[in-house]
Design a protein around this motif. Structure first.
Motif, mmCIF file in Angstrom:
data_model
loop_
_atom_site.group_PDB
_atom_site.id
_atom_site.type_symbol
_atom_site.label_atom_id
_atom_site.label_comp_id
_atom_site.label_asym_id
_atom_site.label_seq_id
_atom_site.Cartn_x
_atom_site.Cartn_y
_atom_site.Cartn_z
ATOM 1 N N LYS A 1 1.062 -1.410 0.096
ATOM 2 C CA LYS A 1 -0.006 -0.050 0.230
ATOM 3 C C LYS A 1 1.020 1.492 -0.455
ATOM 4 C CE LYS A 1 -3.772 -2.342 2.781
ATOM 5 N NZ LYS A 1 -4.429 -2.592 3.667
ATOM 6 N N ILE A 2 2.381 0.915 0.214
ATOM 7 C CA ILE A 2 2.904 1.783 0.179
ATOM 8 C C ILE A 2 2.712 2.901 -0.967
ATOM 9 C CG2 ILE A 2 4.527 1.834 2.057
ATOM 10 C CD1 ILE A 2 6.644 0.311 0.233
ATOM 11 N N GLU A 3 2.893 2.103 -2.664
ATOM 12 C CA GLU A 3 2.756 2.220 -3.764
ATOM 13 C C GLU A 3 1.918 3.227 -4.113
ATOM 14 O OE1 GLU A 3 2.901 -0.999 -6.598
ATOM 15 O OE2 GLU A 3 3.334 -2.600 -5.024
ATOM 16 N N GLU A 4 2.116 4.509 -4.811
ATOM 17 C CA GLU A 4 0.986 5.157 -5.171
ATOM 18 C C GLU A 4 -0.420 4.440 -5.746
ATOM 19 O OE1 GLU A 4 -0.920 8.949 -8.201
ATOM 20 O OE2 GLU A 4 0.388 7.507 -8.640
ATOM 21 N N LYS A 5 -0.196 3.961 -6.994
ATOM 22 C CA LYS A 5 -1.203 2.698 -7.771
ATOM 23 C C LYS A 5 -1.901 2.283 -6.628
ATOM 24 C CE LYS A 5 1.932 -0.752 -9.144
ATOM 25 N NZ LYS A 5 2.230 -1.655 -10.374
ATOM 26 N N LYS A 6 -1.188 1.779 -5.438
ATOM 27 C CA LYS A 6 -2.427 1.158 -4.579
ATOM 28 C C LYS A 6 -2.832 1.479 -2.953
ATOM 29 C CE LYS A 6 -0.626 -3.262 -6.567
ATOM 30 N NZ LYS A 6 -0.468 -3.963 -5.716
ATOM 31 N N GLY A 7 -2.724 3.056 -3.071
ATOM 32 C CA GLY A 7 -3.308 3.594 -2.392
ATOM 33 C C GLY A 7 -3.164 5.326 -2.106
ATOM 34 N N ASP A 8 -3.677 6.632 -1.326
ATOM 35 C CA ASP A 8 -2.657 8.215 -1.463
ATOM 36 C C ASP A 8 -2.168 7.929 -0.251
ATOM 37 O OD1 ASP A 8 -4.640 7.286 0.340
ATOM 38 O OD2 ASP A 8 -5.783 9.159 0.015
ATOM 39 N N VAL B 1 5.866 6.086 13.058
ATOM 40 C CA VAL B 1 4.063 6.243 12.725
ATOM 41 C C VAL B 1 3.307 6.613 14.046
ATOM 42 C CG1 VAL B 1 4.198 4.578 10.792
ATOM 43 C CG2 VAL B 1 4.658 4.240 13.341
ATOM 44 N N LYS B 2 1.782 6.462 13.733
ATOM 45 C CA LYS B 2 0.916 7.027 15.206
ATOM 46 C C LYS B 2 1.363 5.866 16.251
ATOM 47 C CE LYS B 2 -3.201 9.146 13.148
ATOM 48 N NZ LYS B 2 -3.712 9.199 12.552
ATOM 49 N N LYS B 3 1.518 4.461 15.835
ATOM 50 C CA LYS B 3 1.773 3.250 16.821
ATOM 51 C C LYS B 3 2.711 3.808 17.555
ATOM 52 C CE LYS B 3 2.544 -1.444 17.831
ATOM 53 N NZ LYS B 3 2.301 -3.454 16.676
ATOM 54 N N ASP B 4 4.231 4.124 17.093
ATOM 55 C CA ASP B 4 5.045 4.794 17.606
ATOM 56 C C ASP B 4 5.535 6.275 18.160
ATOM 57 O OD1 ASP B 4 6.533 2.411 17.261
ATOM 58 O OD2 ASP B 4 7.156 3.140 15.076
ATOM 59 N N GLY B 5 3.986 6.996 18.390
ATOM 60 C CA GLY B 5 3.487 8.040 18.494
ATOM 61 C C GLY B 5 3.905 9.154 18.006
ATOM 62 N N ALA C 1 -2.716 -1.697 8.837
ATOM 63 C CA ALA C 1 -3.818 -3.162 9.930
ATOM 64 C C ALA C 1 -3.018 -4.311 9.186
ATOM 65 C CB ALA C 1 -5.028 -3.127 9.669
ATOM 66 N N GLY C 2 -1.766 -5.161 10.169
ATOM 67 C CA GLY C 2 -1.377 -5.783 9.929
ATOM 68 C C GLY C 2 0.354 -5.757 9.231
ATOM 69 N N ALA C 3 0.664 -4.736 9.009
ATOM 70 C CA ALA C 3 1.958 -3.905 8.314
ATOM 71 C C ALA C 3 2.613 -2.794 9.102
ATOM 72 C CB ALA C 3 1.861 -4.195 6.623
ATOM 73 N N THR C 4 2.666 -2.845 9.741
ATOM 74 C CA THR C 4 3.503 -1.316 10.526
ATOM 75 C C THR C 4 5.152 -1.436 9.941
ATOM 76 O OG1 THR C 4 2.277 -1.553 12.677
ATOM 77 C CG2 THR C 4 4.072 -0.191 12.907
ATOM 78 N N ILE C 5 5.546 -2.199 10.130
ATOM 79 C CA ILE C 5 7.147 -2.401 9.791
ATOM 80 C C ILE C 5 6.619 -1.813 8.602
ATOM 81 C CG2 ILE C 5 8.909 -3.834 9.017
ATOM 82 C CD1 ILE C 5 8.237 -6.029 10.830
ATOM 83 N N THR C 6 6.336 -1.631 6.950
ATOM 84 C CA THR C 6 6.647 -1.432 5.814
ATOM 85 C C THR C 6 6.143 0.636 6.401
ATOM 86 O OG1 THR C 6 5.659 -2.983 5.179
ATOM 87 C CG2 THR C 6 5.671 -1.563 3.871
ATOM 88 N N PRO C 7 4.975 0.874 6.152
ATOM 89 C CA PRO C 7 5.360 2.438 6.799
ATOM 90 C C PRO C 7 6.143 2.983 7.709
ATOM 91 C CG PRO C 7 3.744 1.190 7.781
ATOM 92 C CD PRO C 7 4.588 -0.088 7.395
ATOM 93 N N ARG C 8 6.547 2.056 9.163
ATOM 94 C CA ARG C 8 7.578 2.880 9.464
ATOM 95 C C ARG C 8 8.896 2.448 9.359
ATOM 96 N NH1 ARG C 8 8.441 -1.486 14.349
ATOM 97 N NH2 ARG C 8 6.194 0.146 15.262
ATOM 98 N N GLY C 9 9.202 1.680 8.259
ATOM 99 C CA GLY C 9 10.109 2.282 7.189
ATOM 100 C C GLY C 9 10.711 3.554 6.399
ATOM 101 N N VAL C 10 9.536 3.531 5.652
ATOM 102 C CA VAL C 10 9.414 4.620 4.651
ATOM 103 C C VAL C 10 9.445 5.409 5.104
ATOM 104 C CG1 VAL C 10 7.304 5.148 3.190
ATOM 105 C CG2 VAL C 10 8.242 3.194 3.157
ATOM 106 N N VAL C 11 8.894 6.199 6.743
ATOM 107 C CA VAL C 11 8.693 7.102 7.182
ATOM 108 C C VAL C 11 9.729 7.751 7.650
ATOM 109 C CG1 VAL C 11 8.033 8.623 8.812
ATOM 110 C CG2 VAL C 11 6.559 7.179 8.122
#
Length: 201
Positions: A132-139, A159-163, A170-180
């Motif tokens: 979902k980090i891909e633009e074609k899969k979401g915003d 990410v919000k989970k880390d404050g 949902a079910g994939a915190t590691i990916t957005p954490r790495g991108v941020v």
């Protein structure tokens, strides 16, 4: 025909076949090299146009580029956008670590350090979750446009989970954490080298 002559004949046939195949590969490589290079250039231009708006430049950032080392000693290519001869924006590749390994992104920033755009170039994240980090899969990736190292404040670049202020999946915190983290690191790199990156030369 003697056994020696038979062996020699087979060796000549095999050698001729290998030579012919080698020549065919060489000719194919020569014929396709230009097309491959042209496609690579188109891909690079497409990636850059997504992170540096065309209205910001009258040059070709692909060819107005230079190499330097990032803060970890890794070679990166910096692409410069210019308007009327002045640097108006930059783009460079940044890297994060996701659930499936390295995530490669392109980050575009203006001369003040505001995010012009971020796009994922390559990843190995789980389809339907981390992709979902891909633009074609979401915003989700579009939410970084307009932000800077000070907006939000540095402690909120999580990410919000880390404050922080960024949604995780949902079910994939590691990916957005790495991108941020990758984007934050990319902005810190810009802040540390702003004068060098934006100088006109």
């Amino acid at each position: 025909m003697s056994m020696k002559q038979g062996t020699l004949k087979h060796a000549v046939i095999l050698g001729s076949f290998c030579l012919g195949f080698g020549l065919l590969l060489a000719v194919t490589d020569m014929v396709t090299a230009k097309d491959i290079a042209a496609r690579a250039l188109e891909d690079k231009q497409n990636s850059l146009s997504q992170v540096i708006p065309n209205s910001l430049h009258d040059n070709n950032p692909v060819t107005d580029s230079f190499a330097m080392k990032d803060d970890h000693g890794k070679d990166i290519t910096v692409y410069r956008a210019r308007k009327d001869g002045k640097v108006s924006g930059l783009a460079y590749e940044i890297y994060g670590t996701g659930y499936g390994g390295e995530i490669k992104l392109m980050l575009g920033v203006d001369v003040a350090g505001n995010v012009l755009g971020v796009r994922v170039l390559a990843h190995h994240e789980t389809p339907g979750l981390g992709d979902k980090i891909e633009e074609k899969k979401g915003d989700w990736i579009l939410r970084f446009t307009g932000l800077s190292l000070l907006d939000p404040v540095i402690d909120k670049w999580k990410v919000k989970k880390d404050g922080g202020q960024f949604d995780q999946f949902a079910g994939a915190t590691i990916t957005p954490r790495g991108v941020v983290l990758a984007i934050r690191n990319g902005l810190e790199f810009f802040a540390a080298h702003q004068a060098q990156l934006t100088e006109v030369n």
